[in-house]
Design an enzyme around this catalytic site. Structure first.
Site, PDB file in Angstrom:
ATOM      1  N   HIS A 245       0.838  -1.212   0.000  1.00 41.85           N
ATOM      2  CA  HIS A 245       0.000   0.000   0.000  1.00 41.85           C
ATOM      3  C   HIS A 245       0.871   1.260   0.000  1.00 41.85           C
ATOM      4  O   HIS A 245       1.262   1.757   1.053  1.00 41.85           O
ATOM      5  CB  HIS A 245      -0.923  -0.015   1.226  1.00 41.85           C
TER       6      HIS A 245
ATOM      7  N   GLY B  87      -2.183  12.302   5.022  1.00 39.32           N
ATOM      8  CA  GLY B  87      -1.204  11.325   4.551  1.00 39.32           C
ATOM      9  C   GLY B  87       0.186  11.659   5.015  1.00 39.32           C
ATOM     10  O   GLY B  87       0.539  12.828   5.163  1.00 39.32           O
TER      11      GLY B  87
ATOM     12  N   LEU C 103       2.811   6.429  -4.958  1.00 40.48           N
ATOM     13  CA  LEU C 103       4.065   6.991  -5.484  1.00 40.48           C
ATOM     14  C   LEU C 103       3.833   8.246  -6.326  1.00 40.48           C
ATOM     15  O   LEU C 103       4.794   8.830  -6.837  1.00 40.48           O
ATOM     16  CB  LEU C 103       4.845   5.932  -6.266  1.00 40.48           C
ATOM     17  N   ARG C 104       2.528   8.644  -6.457  1.00 38.93           N
ATOM     18  CA  ARG C 104       2.184   9.916  -7.142  1.00 38.93           C
ATOM     19  C   ARG C 104       2.689   9.941  -8.593  1.00 38.93           C
ATOM     20  O   ARG C 104       2.207   9.255  -9.409  1.00 38.93           O
ATOM     21  CB  ARG C 104       2.717  11.133  -6.366  1.00 38.93           C
TER      22      ARG C 104
ATOM     23  N   ASP D 138       1.142   2.636   3.780  1.00 37.89           N
ATOM     24  CA  ASP D 138       0.294   3.723   3.259  1.00 37.89           C
ATOM     25  C   ASP D 138       1.136   4.993   3.055  1.00 37.89           C
ATOM     26  O   ASP D 138       0.718   6.102   3.413  1.00 37.89           O
ATOM     27  CB  ASP D 138      -0.913   4.004   4.173  1.00 37.89           C
TER      28      ASP D 138
ATOM     29  N   HIS E 253      -5.562  -0.543   5.693  1.00 38.41           N
ATOM     30  CA  HIS E 253      -5.289   0.198   6.940  1.00 38.41           C
ATOM     31  C   HIS E 253      -6.404   0.170   7.995  1.00 38.41           C
ATOM     32  O   HIS E 253      -7.014   1.203   8.291  1.00 38.41           O
ATOM     33  CB  HIS E 253      -4.882   1.642   6.651  1.00 38.41           C
TER      34      HIS E 253
ATOM     35  N   ASN F 176      -5.039   6.278  -6.897  1.00 35.64           N
ATOM     36  CA  ASN F 176      -5.601   7.625  -6.709  1.00 35.64           C
ATOM     37  C   ASN F 176      -4.597   8.714  -7.066  1.00 35.64           C
ATOM     38  O   ASN F 176      -4.398   9.670  -6.342  1.00 35.64           O
ATOM     39  CB  ASN F 176      -6.108   7.819  -5.265  1.00 35.64           C
TER      40      ASN F 176
END
Ligand code: DOR
Ligand code: ZN
Ligand code: ZN
Length: 437
Positions: free
Chosen positions: A61, A320, A64-65, A301, A228, A95
């Site tokens: 999870h 985050g 890495l954008r 995460d 999570h 996402n």
């Protein structure tokens, strides 16, 4: 026989106990584990005396954008953070901006990661608003489907009971697990104060969300993974419905070791979703991980944001935190302080995450498995975000004392990272995309 490399005389965990062994690597796989003096001939070797030879962490999870959010993180910095943190495989969430809802975006992410990565990178996809638009060609390159009921990747989507059933059916037809962020949408868009924010993301809502996905999972005999888990009550519900490999769950180090009361009320540093809960939840999550086995594994995460987004007051701050460089030191500290057995450590950090995603050649140091290895040592230190390779350097673990440090990271038999330095360039070691064996 002459093998590529031998990791000589390291501390190796056999049947849960520390012993001295050498690990031989040949053609990116583990060739065997040997007693001192019984190793095969080798081209190269590393003196591992005093170092633990452990399987690299498998973090299922991470965010890495990259693409339009490269200011937060890109595949290069994100996987450098992984390698420096002893994580040899990461699985990237959909996402992103743009989100992974179509094959083109997935292919873009794969080619960026292919060029820039230092470790193995797997991918998840989201599910488009019209399920019929889902491109089945993505399936071979993804390890699961991920949904966000509280914040859908396509804002038009509403996670009703029927939508959840449809998503579950799609996962079954695709032969991959359905993963979800356990939360539900709230009526109000923007909370006006912290109490409203916490109420919108309460344990009650987490439990409700898990129950609704479990209902669909049972109806369609799906593989369901709960991301999570943050509440004791959620762990209890999962335990009640536990059906070995068809219902699995993860917990983050921050939900295990931190609670909301540890931070000033208006501090954005520790803002994340799900939010930090109570010390009671911390304790019960650890029990779920090690005693009842309601929770299978640890996942970071890793959710990087820019500095200004985290430095804001709580309500305005982005949710985050980075996690790739803190999981191994935190979890090994539990081992060295005798709160976690070696057997549990190896299971929750490496073998269980591999099993959850069907990565049959990963997660275990044994003959024939992939040579994804971390060499670590006992070393007292302090977590400092400024030392991270991740672009995100604000961590709620800042200043925390840890007892372990990853020294060398080996991915597919290639030494990627050693003593604070990178040995290879990007795009050389690791598989992108990681596919099911
Ligand atoms: O805190 C979070 N940040 N929770 C999520 O579910 C998403 C993540 C992110 O992408 O920033
Ligand atoms: Zn999430
Ligand atoms: Zn996430």
């Amino acid at each position: 026989m002459t093998v590529d490399m031998v990791l000589k005389d390291g501390i190796f965990i056999e049947n849960g106990r520390e012993t001295v062994r050498s690990v031989a690597i040949e053609a990116s796989k583990i060739e065997g584990v040997y007693r001192h003096g019984e190793e095969p001939q080798y081209l190269d070797s590393i003196d591992c005396r005093g170092l633990y030879i452990l399987p690299g962490l498998i973090d299922i999870h991470v965010h890495l954008r990259d693409l339009k959010e490269s200011d937060k993180e890109d595949y290069e910095t994100g996987t450098m953070a992984a390698a420096a943190g002893g994580v040899t495989t990461v699985v990237d969430m959909p996402n992103s901006n743009p989100p992974v809802l179509d094959k083109r975006t997935l292919d873009d992410k794969i080619s960026r990661a292919h060029e820039l990565s230092y470790v193995n990178v797997g991918f998840y996809a989201g599910i488009p608003h019209n399920i019929d638009d889902f491109d089945v060609q993505m399936i071979r390159n993804i390890l699961g489907l991920k949904v966000y009921p509280h914040s859908p990747l396509d804002k038009r989507t509403n996670y009703t009971r029927d939508r959840i059933r449809e998503c579950t059916k799609l996962a079954v037809a695709s032969g991959i697990p359905l993963l979800f962020h356990p939360d539900i949408a709230t009526q109000k868009k923007e909370p006006e104060n912290i109490e409203e924010f916490l109420l919108a993301h309460s344990c009650e809502n987490e439990v409700k969300s898990v129950q609704s996905f479990i209902d669909a999972k049972i109806e369609y005999e799906a593989r369901l993974h709960v991301c999570h888990v943050s509440c004791a009550a959620t762990a209890r519900l999962i335990h009640k419905n536990r059906a070995e490999d068809t219902l699995t769950a993860e917990v983050t180090p921050h939900h295990l070791f931190l609670s909301g009361g540890d931070f000033p009320h208006d501090d954005g540093v520790a803002k994340m979703l799900p939010p930090l809960r109570s010390p009671y939840d911390n304790k019960m999550l650890m029990e779920a991980l090690c005693k009842t086995w309601a929770i299978d594994c640890v996942a970071s995460d890793h959710a990087p944001h820019e500095k200004w987004e985290k430095a804001a007051p709580f309500l305005k701050a982005a949710s985050g935190i980075p996690g790739l460089e803190t999981t191994l030191p935190l979890m090994l500290t539990e081992v060295f302080e005798k709160r976690l057995t070696w057997i549990d450590y190896l299971r929750v950090c490496s073998s269980a995450p591999a099993r959850i995603l069907g990565l049959e050649t990963k997660g275990i140091l044994s003959k024939g498995y992939d040579a994804d290895i971390v060499l670590a040592r006992i070393q007292e230190g302090t977590i400092r975000g400024s030392n991270f390779f991740s672009k995100a350097k604000i961590t709620p673990f800042e200043g925390r004392r840890v007892l372990a440090r990853p020294i060398t990271t080996i991915v597919g038999g290639v030494v990627v990272f050693d003593n604070g330095e990178f040995f290879t360039g990007p795009g050389i070691a690791g598989r992108v995309p990681v596919q099911k064996s």
